[in-house]
Write an enzyme that holds these catalytic residues in place. Sequence first.
Site, short mmCIF file in Angstrom:
data_model
loop_
_atom_site.label_atom_id
_atom_site.label_comp_id
_atom_site.label_asym_id
_atom_site.label_seq_id
_atom_site.Cartn_x
_atom_site.Cartn_y
_atom_site.Cartn_z
CG ASP A 38 -3.82 -7.18 4.99
OD1 ASP A 38 -3.87 -7.84 3.94
OD2 ASP A 38 -2.90 -6.38 5.26
N1 URA Z 1 -2.49 -2.48 2.44
C1 URA Z 1 -2.23 -3.33 3.47
O1 URA Z 1 -1.11 -3.50 3.90
N2 URA Z 1 -3.29 -4.02 3.96
C2 URA Z 1 -4.56 -3.85 3.54
O2 URA Z 1 -5.49 -4.49 4.06
C3 URA Z 1 -4.79 -2.95 2.49
C4 URA Z 1 -3.73 -2.26 1.96
#
Ligand code: URA
Length: 230
Positions: free
Chosen positions: A101
């Site tokens: 993310d």
């Molecule tokens: N899980 C999440 O919620 N976000 C990420 O970036 C990676 C794994």
Amino acid sequence: MRLDQFIATSTELSRKDAKRTISGGRVHVDGEPCKSANTKIQAGNRVTLDGEVCTLPGERYLMMNKPMGVVSATRDSDHPTALDLLPPAMARNLHFAGRLDADTTGLILLTTDGQWSHRITSPRVNCPKTYRVTLSDPMAEPAVRELERGVLLRNDPTPTKPAQVRVLGDRLIELTISEGRYHQVKRMLAAVGNHVEALHRQRIGKIILDSTLETGDYRELTRDEIESVT
Ligand code: URA
């Protein structure tokens, strides 16, 4: 690509010698001996000659310590992408072997090798990924057990696979999961009544984020790191 062409391109062997090597049983595809030169090699296949992994010439493999606010997509209209942090010539033809993310930091892998990245991201492979998770609330013991067993995520009928949890502090855990569902870590913690304040990926399979890489820095993977992806 045919197996003999793959061997001839990834080694110094002629096509004729590649065929001979294959029929001699020295070539394995995904761990099985393969004596048929016309076998089609596809994304995700792991080809070895005398036990050494074969990669096509010119393939590139990088790790980056992804900063906050940068997306792991090749293009995005709202945010800078991690590719923007590389010199343009280096960024050419790279794709991400798994995403983070925009507000997650840490280890991200970039490569030109689709077969290699497929082995990291394919749901069939179960490649473990380790995250350091900073939480808004203290982590209660029953919640740890729930994460270890598997939890139901919102809008998803299938429980998560068992995870490994190490409690590092009152509001800090290390979580290892072998799936890659959408926002998985944040949703897992929400499922046990907590909230992720900060998320940092430390490890993918056997590849550990190089502690000497400052935020936004990158380096080429070593031969051992590349070959650790099986
Ligand atoms: N899980 C999440 O919620 N976000 C990420 O970036 C990676 C794994």
